[in-house]
Structure formats: C-alpha cells, structure tokens
Design a protein around this motif. Structure first.
Motif, PDB file in Angstrom:
ATOM      1  N   ILE A  58       0.823  -1.208   0.000  1.00  0.00           N
ATOM      2  CA  ILE A  58       0.000   0.000   0.000  1.00  0.00           C
ATOM      3  C   ILE A  58       0.857   1.257   0.000  1.00  0.00           C
ATOM      4  N   CYS A  59       1.817   1.321   0.914  1.00  0.00           N
ATOM      5  CA  CYS A  59       2.583   2.553   1.125  1.00  0.00           C
ATOM      6  C   CYS A  59       3.678   2.792   0.090  1.00  0.00           C
ATOM      7  N   ILE A  60       4.272   1.734  -0.421  1.00  0.00           N
ATOM      8  CA  ILE A  60       5.387   1.887  -1.368  1.00  0.00           C
ATOM      9  C   ILE A  60       4.956   1.630  -2.806  1.00  0.00           C
ATOM     10  N   TYR A  61       4.168   0.566  -3.016  1.00  0.00           N
ATOM     11  CA  TYR A  61       3.782   0.211  -4.380  1.00  0.00           C
ATOM     12  C   TYR A  61       2.420   0.763  -4.790  1.00  0.00           C
ATOM     13  N   ASP A  62       1.793   1.512  -3.901  1.00  0.00           N
ATOM     14  CA  ASP A  62       0.560   2.242  -4.208  1.00  0.00           C
ATOM     15  C   ASP A  62      -0.569   1.324  -4.682  1.00  0.00           C
ATOM     16  N   MET A  63      -0.636   0.134  -4.092  1.00  0.00           N
ATOM     17  CA  MET A  63      -1.737  -0.774  -4.429  1.00  0.00           C
ATOM     18  C   MET A  63      -2.978  -0.389  -3.628  1.00  0.00           C
ATOM     19  N   LYS A  64      -4.128  -0.751  -4.159  1.00  0.00           N
ATOM     20  CA  LYS A  64      -5.359  -0.592  -3.393  1.00  0.00           C
ATOM     21  C   LYS A  64      -5.377  -1.649  -2.288  1.00  0.00           C
ATOM     22  N   PRO A  65      -6.074  -1.374  -1.184  1.00  0.00           N
ATOM     23  CA  PRO A  65      -6.019  -2.283  -0.029  1.00  0.00           C
ATOM     24  C   PRO A  65      -6.329  -3.746  -0.343  1.00  0.00           C
ATOM     25  N   TRP A  66      -7.375  -3.994  -1.142  1.00  0.00           N
ATOM     26  CA  TRP A  66      -7.719  -5.400  -1.392  1.00  0.00           C
ATOM     27  C   TRP A  66      -6.666  -6.103  -2.232  1.00  0.00           C
ATOM     28  N   GLU A  67      -6.147  -5.431  -3.254  1.00  0.00           N
ATOM     29  CA  GLU A  67      -5.087  -6.025  -4.062  1.00  0.00           C
ATOM     30  C   GLU A  67      -3.853  -6.267  -3.204  1.00  0.00           C
ATOM     31  N   ALA A  68      -3.556  -5.327  -2.315  1.00  0.00           N
ATOM     32  CA  ALA A  68      -2.403  -5.479  -1.423  1.00  0.00           C
ATOM     33  C   ALA A  68      -2.564  -6.688  -0.513  1.00  0.00           C
ATOM     34  N   LEU A  69      -3.796  -6.940  -0.074  1.00  0.00           N
ATOM     35  CA  LEU A  69      -4.049  -8.094   0.801  1.00  0.00           C
ATOM     36  C   LEU A  69      -3.899  -9.402   0.030  1.00  0.00           C
ATOM     37  N   GLU A  70      -4.439  -9.453  -1.175  1.00  0.00           N
ATOM     38  CA  GLU A  70      -4.314 -10.671  -1.984  1.00  0.00           C
ATOM     39  C   GLU A  70      -2.867 -10.983  -2.315  1.00  0.00           C
ATOM     40  N   ARG A  71      -2.058  -9.937  -2.480  1.00  0.00           N
ATOM     41  CA  ARG A  71      -0.659 -10.132  -2.852  1.00  0.00           C
ATOM     42  C   ARG A  71       0.266 -10.258  -1.646  1.00  0.00           C
ATOM     43  N   SER A  72      -0.297 -10.328  -0.482  1.00  0.00           N
ATOM     44  CA  SER A  72       0.502 -10.559   0.723  1.00  0.00           C
ATOM     45  C   SER A  72      -0.019 -11.801   1.438  1.00  0.00           C
ATOM     46  N   PHE A  73      -1.093 -11.677   2.184  1.00  0.00           N
ATOM     47  CA  PHE A  73      -1.670 -12.832   2.865  1.00  0.00           C
ATOM     48  C   PHE A  73      -2.217 -13.855   1.869  1.00  0.00           C
TER      49      PHE A  73
END
Length: 204
Positions: A58-73
């Motif tokens: 979210i903070c560095i790659y400027d992803m939207k929250p849901w995309e950031a969650l799918e690409r982490s957890f």
C-alpha cells in the motif's frame, strides 16, 4: 491513504457488533481501510512477514487495499492458515457519470477440509444437530477440480456428534475464490447475514 492495522485477534474482527463499529470508521471517512486478524490466536513469526508486505504494497507500491491483501496474505499459505484476516476498505464505484464512495468489508481465509475449515468457514456446523466444525470430518466428494475451478469441488461430511453424514454439498455461491494462482484462498463479505449463517448450519 489512511489505514488502521489492529494486531489483535478473535472477537475484534469476528463479532458482528465489533465489525459494525470498525466499518463505521471507514464509512465516516476517518480511515480508508482497517485490517485485523480474525483467528483465535496469531503466531508472530508466521503473520508478521505477510503483514509487512501488506503495508509495503500500500505505502510503497501504491496498491489498493484489497489487491495489497491478496498479494501478501493471499500468497502466504502459512500466514493465512494461522489466522483468517478481516479487511474493511473504501472503494469508488461508478454510478452513471459519477462515482460514489462505498464501504466494503471482507474476510480472507484458507480453505482446508482436513483442518475443519471447508471453504474457509471455520464456523460451519452440522445441519442436523448444530455441532461445531471441530466435531465434523470433512472430505472432498466425487471428482476434484483444480486450478481456477477448484471451488467447484463438492464436499461430504460426517458428524461425530450425531453420527449423521451428508454428501455432494456445493460451496455456497457467496464464497469467492481469490486469484486463479492462489488455490484454496477464499473471500466472502463479512459479517455474514443470518440467511448465510443458516445455510452453513449455524443456529441461534
């Protein structure tokens, strides 16, 4: 992007009244997203790496929250097995020629018949006696599907509490598979409605 990450677990992201209060903070535009764990407990060594990637996305790659969650957890099986995660976030949806800010709340979970979490639903109960998932043996039924169709695999279960079995149970239509390369990761809107809870055997 204003976010709140709660490193608590259990009732915070699971009890309906708590989730409703968390959602209000997004609805009132205090935060753009709120994240918390929804398992009974968490193990720091398993969840911290995925949590760090979520914040980094979210903070560095400027992803939207849901995309950031799918690409982490969503890409870390061990973290998601340790605890399902709850995310409430603001989204913009087209309304004709304009856009409207809406609040979305979802649960991301790992599906495992062996661990009594069919389709990520650890609150699943026996339809006959209402026994909890810990007292039920779940298995795949019939032909197994793989790849982006894995969610089409049907289920059978045997309740050790009332000795009743049921077969050929399809996944609820409100359970969604994550990206196609993430088998056994599911999401559903949270909290569940009374009708949805009734469909998986939960009684009141």
């Amino acid at each position: 992007m204003r976010g709140l990450v709660l490193c608590s677990c259990g009732p915070t992201g699971r009890v309906t009244s708590s989730v409703t209060l968390l959602k209000k903070m997004v609805e009132y535009n205090i935060f753009d997203f709120i994240f918390c764990f929804s398992g009974i407990f968490t193990i720091d060594s398993l969840v911290v790496p995925a949590l760090s990637r979520f914040i980094e996305n979210i903070c560095i790659y400027d992803m939207k929250p849901w995309e950031a969650l799918e690409r982490s957890f969503g890409e870390d099986r061990h973290a998601l097995e340790a605890s399902p995660v709850f995310l409430c976030f603001a989204d913009m949806r087209a309304m004709g020629d304009s856009y409207e800010r809406v609040t979305v709340s979802r649960m991301l979970a790992y599906s495992s018949f062996a661990d009594s979490r069919p389709w990520g639903l650890d609150m699943y109960c026996c339809e006959n006696c209402g026994g909890p998932s810990q007292n039920i043996r779940f298995n795949a039924c019939g032909r197994k599907s793989y790849g982006n169709k894995w969610l089409q695999t049907k289920m059978k279960y045997y309740c050790r509490q009332c000795k009743v079995s049921k077969q050929a149970i399809p996944a609820p239509d409100w359970v969604n598979s994550c990206r196609s390369d993430n088998m056994y990761r599911v999401w559903y809107d949270w909290p569940l409605t009374h009708e949805q809870l009734a469909s998986i055997g939960v009684r009141y």
